[in-house]
Motif scaffolding. Sequence first.
Motif, short mmCIF file in Angstrom:
data_model
loop_
_atom_site.label_atom_id
_atom_site.label_comp_id
_atom_site.label_asym_id
_atom_site.label_seq_id
_atom_site.Cartn_x
_atom_site.Cartn_y
_atom_site.Cartn_z
N VAL A 1 0.78 -1.12 -0.07
CA VAL A 1 -0.04 -0.07 -0.19
C VAL A 1 0.82 1.18 0.09
CG1 VAL A 1 -2.04 -1.34 0.91
CG2 VAL A 1 -0.28 0.21 2.65
N GLY A 2 0.20 2.43 -0.45
CA GLY A 2 0.91 3.43 -0.40
C GLY A 2 1.00 4.52 0.70
N GLY A 3 0.13 4.06 1.86
CA GLY A 3 0.14 5.02 2.95
C GLY A 3 1.24 4.22 3.95
N GLY A 4 1.59 5.19 5.02
CA GLY A 4 2.62 4.47 5.96
C GLY A 4 1.99 4.54 7.15
N SER A 5 2.99 3.74 8.16
CA SER A 5 2.41 3.35 9.84
C SER A 5 3.57 3.54 10.29
CB SER A 5 1.61 2.27 9.77
OG SER A 5 2.47 1.16 9.73
N ASP A 6 3.56 3.45 11.83
CA ASP A 6 4.74 3.21 12.63
C ASP A 6 5.50 1.86 12.22
OD1 ASP A 6 4.28 5.79 13.75
OD2 ASP A 6 3.47 4.88 15.56
N GLY A 7 4.74 0.91 11.73
CA GLY A 7 5.47 -0.29 11.10
C GLY A 7 6.59 0.17 10.37
N ASN A 8 6.38 0.93 9.31
CA ASN A 8 7.60 1.68 8.48
C ASN A 8 8.97 1.78 9.28
OD1 ASN A 8 4.95 2.24 7.07
ND2 ASN A 8 6.34 3.40 5.70
N PHE A 9 8.76 2.18 10.47
CA PHE A 9 9.87 2.35 11.49
C PHE A 9 10.72 1.16 11.89
CE2 PHE A 9 7.58 6.36 12.90
CZ PHE A 9 8.05 7.18 12.02
N THR A 10 9.61 0.28 12.30
CA THR A 10 10.36 -1.02 12.84
C THR A 10 10.74 -1.90 11.77
OG1 THR A 10 8.18 -2.14 12.85
CG2 THR A 10 8.68 -0.97 14.63
N ALA A 11 10.11 -1.98 10.48
CA ALA A 11 10.73 -2.87 9.41
C ALA A 11 11.88 -2.36 8.74
CB ALA A 11 9.41 -2.72 8.31
N GLY A 12 12.05 -0.69 8.77
CA GLY A 12 13.17 -0.04 8.63
C GLY A 12 14.50 -0.59 9.26
N LEU A 13 14.24 -0.80 10.39
CA LEU A 13 15.25 -1.42 11.24
C LEU A 13 15.54 -2.94 11.07
CD1 LEU A 13 14.20 0.07 14.69
CD2 LEU A 13 15.92 1.09 13.52
N GLY A 14 14.93 -3.63 10.29
CA GLY A 14 15.20 -4.97 10.08
C GLY A 14 14.54 -5.82 10.77
N ILE A 15 13.43 -5.42 11.83
CA ILE A 15 12.88 -6.23 12.72
C ILE A 15 11.63 -6.96 11.96
CG2 ILE A 15 11.69 -6.30 14.79
CD1 ILE A 15 14.64 -5.40 15.04
N PRO A 16 11.50 -8.27 11.92
CA PRO A 16 10.33 -8.90 11.01
C PRO A 16 9.04 -8.07 11.57
CG PRO A 16 11.81 -10.49 11.81
CD PRO A 16 12.50 -9.15 12.48
N THR A 17 8.12 -7.71 10.50
CA THR A 17 7.00 -6.82 10.93
C THR A 17 6.11 -7.29 10.02
OG1 THR A 17 8.41 -4.99 11.67
CG2 THR A 17 6.08 -4.28 10.79
N LEU A 18 4.76 -7.35 10.43
CA LEU A 18 3.35 -7.37 9.75
C LEU A 18 2.38 -6.83 10.03
CD1 LEU A 18 2.44 -9.70 7.61
CD2 LEU A 18 1.53 -10.79 9.55
N ASP A 19 1.87 -5.73 9.23
CA ASP A 19 1.11 -4.80 9.48
C ASP A 19 -0.43 -5.14 8.84
OD1 ASP A 19 -0.01 -2.29 9.72
OD2 ASP A 19 1.76 -1.35 9.07
N GLY A 20 -1.26 -4.40 9.30
CA GLY A 20 -2.74 -4.52 8.93
C GLY A 20 -3.46 -5.76 9.51
N LEU A 21 -2.98 -6.18 10.62
CA LEU A 21 -3.58 -7.43 11.39
C LEU A 21 -4.93 -6.96 12.05
CD1 LEU A 21 -0.24 -8.85 12.73
CD2 LEU A 21 -2.00 -9.94 11.36
N GLY A 22 -5.33 -5.57 11.92
CA GLY A 22 -6.49 -4.89 12.88
C GLY A 22 -7.94 -5.61 11.72
N GLY A 23 -8.58 -4.70 12.07
CA GLY A 23 -10.06 -4.95 11.69
C GLY A 23 -10.24 -4.92 10.30
N VAL A 24 -11.34 -5.53 9.76
CA VAL A 24 -11.89 -5.56 8.47
C VAL A 24 -12.95 -4.50 7.91
CG1 VAL A 24 -12.53 -6.81 6.40
CG2 VAL A 24 -11.08 -7.92 8.10
#
Length: 396
Positions: free
Chosen positions: A343-366
């Motif tokens: 996706v084109g939008g960002g979140s705080d997951g960008n910061f953690t993934a940018g550090l090389g930490i395995p990150t999975l985003d979008g686990l919230g509501g549908v």
Amino acid sequence: MPKKPLRRRSEPAIPGEVAKRLGYFQERQDQMVQTIRQLVETESPSDNKPAVDRLGALLAGRFEGLGGHAKFHRVQNFGDHLQVDFAGASGGKPVLLLGHLDTVYPLGTLATMPCRVTDGRLSGPGSFDMKSGIALMLHAIEALRAWHEDSLPRPVTVLLVSDEEVGSDTSRLITENLARKSAAVLVLEPSHGPKGAVKTARKGIGEYVLKVTGKAAHSGLDFEKGQSAILELAKQIIAMSKLIDLKRGLTLNAGTVQGGTRVNVIPAEASAVLDVRVARKQDAAGINRRLRSLKPFNRKCKLEISGGMNRPPMERTPGVVALYKKAAEIAKQLGWKLEEASVGGGSDGNFTAGLGIPTLDGLGGVGEGAHAIHESIQLSELPKRAALLAELIASV
């Protein structure tokens, strides 16, 4: 002997233990709905510290009631960031559950956009982005404690920041420090699309301001003596548009433009605010270099560029892919196919993934309508999302 009924392909078998755990959440769907309603009706706009702090205090109490140790990172101009630490039956690094308390809606929005449950959906300000995600954290942790004799199978850290919707300036360092200590980061931002895809890639985001200084003059009497800042800015915007590369995921948008004082005055000043998005980390450095090396077309005008990249891109690294595959396998056991999205939008997951930490985003509501009047979530999806989160916490 009577023939056994054939199982339709759309209804795969669910292993017994996982089916029981999904059933646990299905039985408690109404409780999850009540939690989400409570959070939505506790308004928390980014720019209202007392309101955000009220929500933070409410959630600190809820998490402590589940055995967590809550502490606040105090902030002067925004709400305090909430961190909750849970011990686990086993040692090792914790999994970090990441989200945000703040919403984009001003205080009083509930008066015109009330929280409602109709036709299998819950609507209201922040319901999708991302108070349903916070509720999933609460109920997944509650379930894990019930399944593991009032303890968690592994350490868990919850971080809910107060300024994500306005750039995360005061929380970024906290997020990154906790991520470095974590085995993985699970981001409870909203899922993507009607099928609830998780996000394995997000674009990095930058904001720049290009200011042009020219020379004022009367547009009738001394036209030739003026140097138009607006004309120079227009030429710069056209030139910058050539930097766009859709195949690489690089976009640049002059979102707001200002300039001039009166119609009969050659404008001495003009400026544009630029939104920059990049899919690759290497392109962030490249576009930054290109923007800072801009030269004026009119040498009698002066250019000044400020700003920079706010969030690095979340790239689909092997660590991200491994985490997604684990989540997809759990979802398969729960009887559904978990898709992934970029996706084109960002979140705080960008910061953690940018550090090389395995990150999975979008686990919230549908749901749909983030930041819009029709923002809502689909209630029937809540048990599956909660079961997926609980299993992920235990297994990563």
